[in-house]
Each structure stands twice: as structure tokens, then as C-alpha cells.
Write an enzyme that holds these catalytic residues in place. Structure first.
Site, PDB file in Angstrom:
ATOM      1  N   ARG A  28      43.156 148.284 -47.568  1.00 30.70           N
ATOM      2  CA  ARG A  28      42.355 148.495 -48.778  1.00 30.70           C
ATOM      3  C   ARG A  28      41.377 149.649 -48.621  1.00 30.70           C
ATOM      4  NH1 ARG A  28      44.548 143.703 -48.336  1.00 30.70           N
ATOM      5  NH2 ARG A  28      44.873 142.344 -50.153  1.00 30.70           N
ATOM      6  N   SER A 169      47.762 134.091 -54.179  1.00 27.21           N
ATOM      7  CA  SER A 169      48.261 135.242 -53.431  1.00 27.21           C
ATOM      8  C   SER A 169      47.319 136.423 -53.594  1.00 27.21           C
ATOM      9  CB  SER A 169      49.666 135.636 -53.910  1.00 27.21           C
ATOM     10  OG  SER A 169      50.038 136.895 -53.389  1.00 27.21           O
ATOM     11  N   ASP A 317      48.280 133.111 -42.730  1.00 26.58           N
ATOM     12  CA  ASP A 317      48.889 133.917 -41.675  1.00 26.58           C
ATOM     13  C   ASP A 317      48.741 133.292 -40.297  1.00 26.58           C
ATOM     14  OD1 ASP A 317      49.876 135.912 -43.313  1.00 26.58           O
ATOM     15  OD2 ASP A 317      48.046 137.104 -43.205  1.00 26.58           O
ATOM     16  N   ARG A 348      58.797 131.461 -41.784  1.00 27.72           N
ATOM     17  CA  ARG A 348      58.001 131.075 -40.614  1.00 27.72           C
ATOM     18  C   ARG A 348      58.037 129.576 -40.323  1.00 27.72           C
ATOM     19  NH1 ARG A 348      53.004 135.417 -41.333  1.00 27.72           N
ATOM     20  NH2 ARG A 348      54.103 137.111 -40.265  1.00 27.72           N
ATOM     21  N   ARG A 390      53.977 137.724 -35.779  1.00 28.18           N
ATOM     22  CA  ARG A 390      53.161 136.525 -35.543  1.00 28.18           C
ATOM     23  C   ARG A 390      53.948 135.436 -34.800  1.00 28.18           C
ATOM     24  NH1 ARG A 390      48.650 138.189 -37.857  1.00 28.18           N
ATOM     25  NH2 ARG A 390      48.747 139.211 -39.904  1.00 28.18           N
TER      26      ARG A 390
END
Length: 431
Positions: A28, A169, A317, A348, A390
Site C-alpha cells: 500500500r 476481505s 494468514d 491451506r 506459509r
């Protein structure tokens, strides 16, 4: 870097470390610096592959970016309407943040652009941003009716809308707010639960008129963005691997310096504390509009918990490494309301279940989460990161408590979010 890592168990974590800059904030800062009038100076930018993809996208649209000594990045912004039509397709690599946020940003430009990515990103759902942007007047084409990249955008005039997001989101919310900078009226996004608010904070830092309210946020167009100085705090998602490692390895006591502890991102701390983890926040302070602290973690006896509801988007996450912590907790941990994990870099839920089970963990996959029975000893063996950064780092943490060495393949992907992870992982342990 090597694509194969061998982790030997043991080695308590001691001392102090600092993790790289926050990936979300870095994206950002680059985007708004490019759209600002004047110069933006960024310190501590994450130089991971995802963020470098964002930088290259703006270089391709005529934005001058200067690397300077002392981890300083200087961006000479072109203003909201100063970007140039790119001469080539914009490659977002593996970065869903780059693709989704750039889709919103490019929707209101006065030129044509195409976004693509690697084989993993081209499988990730994009309609969640394409549909509401089309409702604002955007002209976007993609595979499967706009569900998958490549996405082709023909910039067009946009109209502000009120959008009720089906999922919490930050990427959807951020894409619509970036498009809202070019709309003819306010853009309002409502969510079922609050998602991370880095975009709101960064937009305000650069001078945009952003007004959060209970259940959503409204962006009012019309204000020019101004170049600013931004110091990027350490990424709590990166710190999470070391937090869990220090909790599960007996005798560990670790301080992680200058970590962002934004309340929309600190679900990992709440979850680990609920599991019995000894975690303290030291020297809490503000940094470029973001809350920051040093995190002290001590080895702890953990217990199973139930995780769901509004807590999930605040730790979305971190669930791969949370599932590792659950393997070494007493009792059962239930993760629900986390179906969003199915559409990350990999599925995941399936990925963590398969890799933990390969070492002997008692794990059950559910449609929207996992059930982990703690207390099982993990064995030596071979696992894979499956191309997901991850997953790879989480399995390294799990290996610390295995009965023997664990070999992890496909680990080069960790550079996506944490360049230097393996070196810091080794340096933090007393073996």
C-alpha cells in the site's frame, strides 16, 4: 536460494530478532506513493517477491523509484491521473494483493492494461473484485467470465457504489476504495466482520477522505494524495512463526522487535494467549499511523481451543502456523469459519493437513477449517511447502519438535514474503 531445507529438532530460541517489513503495508505504501503528488520516502519496505512485483508494475507505468542506502526507497509520485499506459502485460507474480488491488486502481485509469501472474495466481478467484468493480462501471475481461487471470482492463469512468461484501476481505475492500478514488461519488463497503484496515490507515496518512463506521467504511473522492514518509513495521505474519516456535520449544524466551500490532491483524496474539501462551507487548507506540510494539514470547504449556467467527479474518494468514501450535497443545483445537483458507496460494486446509499428517499429527480437514488433536509426537520425515511460503515456514516450526530431522522441499517460495527466513531461523536457535 536452495529449494530444500533439512531441519533438525531442538534448539531453544533466545535473544532478540527483527522480522522484515509488513507485506500488506509495503504494497500500500508503494501504491499510494505512486499516486501521490510529490515524493514519498519509505523505510523498512519488505523486499519480498510479492512487493517487488508491485514496484515493477508502477515502474512500468512511468513511476520513478530510487533505491538508496540505509534501506530507503524514494518514490516520485505522479498524482492520481499521472500514470502512463504500460507497454507490456503487468506480471503480478504470486501476489494476490498486487493483482486484486491493481485491478481496482487500474479500473479508473484512462488506458488499457493487462494483469497476469504465475500458475498459482492464475487459479485464484478474481470475481470477488471484478463483479463489484463492474458495478462501478469498470470494463474488465478475464478467463471464465472474469473469475481467473489474465485480466484485461479498459479504463473507464466510475460511479461510487455501496457494496455488501460476502466475505471479510481486505483485498476486496481495498480494491474498491482504490477504484473509489476515481469515482464520481462516495464508495461504501460493508463487511460481515472487520477485515484488516491497513488501506484505510494508509489512505488517511496520504490525505484521502476515508470514514470508517461500525460494519464498514466509506471513501469520498476529490482529495489529491500527498507524498509522505512511511516507516513500515515488522510483519506480524512473519513474526508469528517465531512466536509459535518460542512457545513450543522448552526453555525459549525471545523478543521480536518493532512488530505491527494493528488490532485487525493481531488475532494471532489473542489466539495464542487463549491457548495459554505467555506473550507480552512492550513499548507500544505509533508508526506512520500503525500501532507497533516489541513482542516478548516465553515457552508455554498450550491447551486446545475453539477458533471461529470474527477472530478468523484477524488471523487468516497465520492459521498454518496456528495449526502447528495446536499439534503441541493439550486437548483438541477446532478451527471453523475459515473457508477462505481454501483459496490462498494453495488450499491451506488441505495442504497443512496433508503435511502434518505425513509427520504423524492427528489432523482432520473440514470444509471450513480443521480439527487438531494435540499431544501426538511428530516423527522424522519428508514434507513439502507445496509452493506456498506459509506452508513451508510452518513446517519448519513443526520440525523443531519432531523426533528426528525433517526435510522440506519446494522452500524457495518463502522469498515471496520472508527473504532471509532460513538464515534468521537458524540464527535465532541455540543448537
Amino acid at each position: 536460494m536452495r529449494d530444500l531445507q533439512v531441519i533438525r529438532p531442538g534448539g531453544r530460541l533466545r535473544g532478540e530478532i527483527q522480522v522484515p517489513g509488513d507485506k500488506s503495508i509495503s504494497h500500500r505504501a508503494v501504491m499510494l506513493g505512486a499516486l501521490g503528488k510529490g515524493e514519498t520516502v519509505i523505510r523498512g519496505l519488505l523486499r519480498g517477491e510479492d512487493n517487488l512485483a508491485t514496484l515493477e508494475a508502477f515502474r512500468g507505468m512511468g513511476v520513478e523509484v530510487l533505491d538508496e542506502p540505509g534501506d530507503v526507497l524514494r518514490i516520485r509520485g505522479r498524482g492520481l491521473n499521472g500514470l502512463q499506459e504500460p507497454q507490456d502485460v503487468i506480471d503480478c507474480g504470486n501476489s494476490g494483493t498486487t493483482m486484486r488491488l491493481m485491478t481496482g486502481l487500474l479500473a479508473g485509469q484512462r488506458f488499457f492494461s493487462v494483469l497476469t501472474g504465475d500458475r498459482f495466481l492464475r487459479k485464484r478467484p478474481m470475481k470477488r473484485v471484478v463483479v463489484p468493480l463492474t458495478g462501478m462501471g469498470a470494463r474488465i475481461l478475464g478467463r471464465a467470465g472474469g473469475e481467473f487471470a489474465p485480466l484485461a482492463l479498459k479504463g473507464s469512468p466510475l460511479t461510487g457504489i455501496t457494496h455488501q461484501s460476502a466475505v471479510a476481505s481486505a483485498q476486496v475492500k481495498s480494491a474498491l476504495m482504490l477504484a473509489g478514488l476515481y469515482a464520481d461519488g462516495p464508495t461504501t463497503i460493508r463487511e460481515p466482520h472487520v477485515s484488516r484496515d491497513h488501506s484505510e490507515r494508509m489512505l488517511r496518512w496520504f490525505g484521502a477522505d476515508v470514514r470508517p463506521f461500525d460494519g464498514g467504511v466509506t471513501l469520498y473522492p476529490g482529495r489529491a494524495l500527498q507524498g509522505r514518509e512511511v516507516t513500515v513495521p515488522g510483519d506480524i505474519s512473519s513474526a508469528a512463526f517465531f512466536m509459535v516456535a518460542a512457545l513450543i520449544v522448552p526453555g525459549s524466551e525471545l523478543i521480536i522487535r518493532q512488530v505491527g500490532v494493528n488490532p485487525t491483524r493481531s488475532g494471532i496474539i489473542d489466539i495464542l494467549r487463549a491457548m495459554g501462551g505467555q506473550i507480552e507487548l512492550l513499548d507500544q507506540r505509533d508508526c506512520s499511523g500503525e500501532p507497533v510494539a516489541d513482542i516478548l514470547v516465553r515457552a508455554s504449556d498450550l491447551k486446545g481451543v475453539e477458533i471461529g467467527g470474527a477472530l478468523v479474518p484477524r488471523a487468516i494468514d497465520e492459521f498454518p502456523v496456528i495449526s502447528v501450535a495446536a499439534c503441541f497443545a493439550e486437548g483438541r483445537t477446532v478451527i471453523r469459519d475459515a473457508r477462505e483458507l481454501r483459496v490462498k496460494e494453495t488450499d491451506r486446509i488441505a495442504s497443512m493437513c496433508s503435511q502434518l499428517e505425513a509427520l504423524g499429527a492427528q489432523v482432520e480437514a473440514r470444509d471450513d477449517g480443521m480439527v487438531i488433536d494435540g499431544g501426538s509426537e511428530l516423527g522424522a520425515g519428508q514434507v513439502s511447502a507445496l509452493g506456498d511460503h506459509r506452508i513451508g515456514m510452518s513446517m519448519a516450526v513443526a520440525a523443531l519438535r519432531a523426533r528426528g530431522s525433517v526435510t522440506i522441499s519446494e522452500t524457495a517460495c518463502t522469498a515471496t514474503s520472508f527473504p532471509g527466513f532460513w538464515e534468521l531461523f537458524d540464527a535465532s536457535r541455540e543448537v
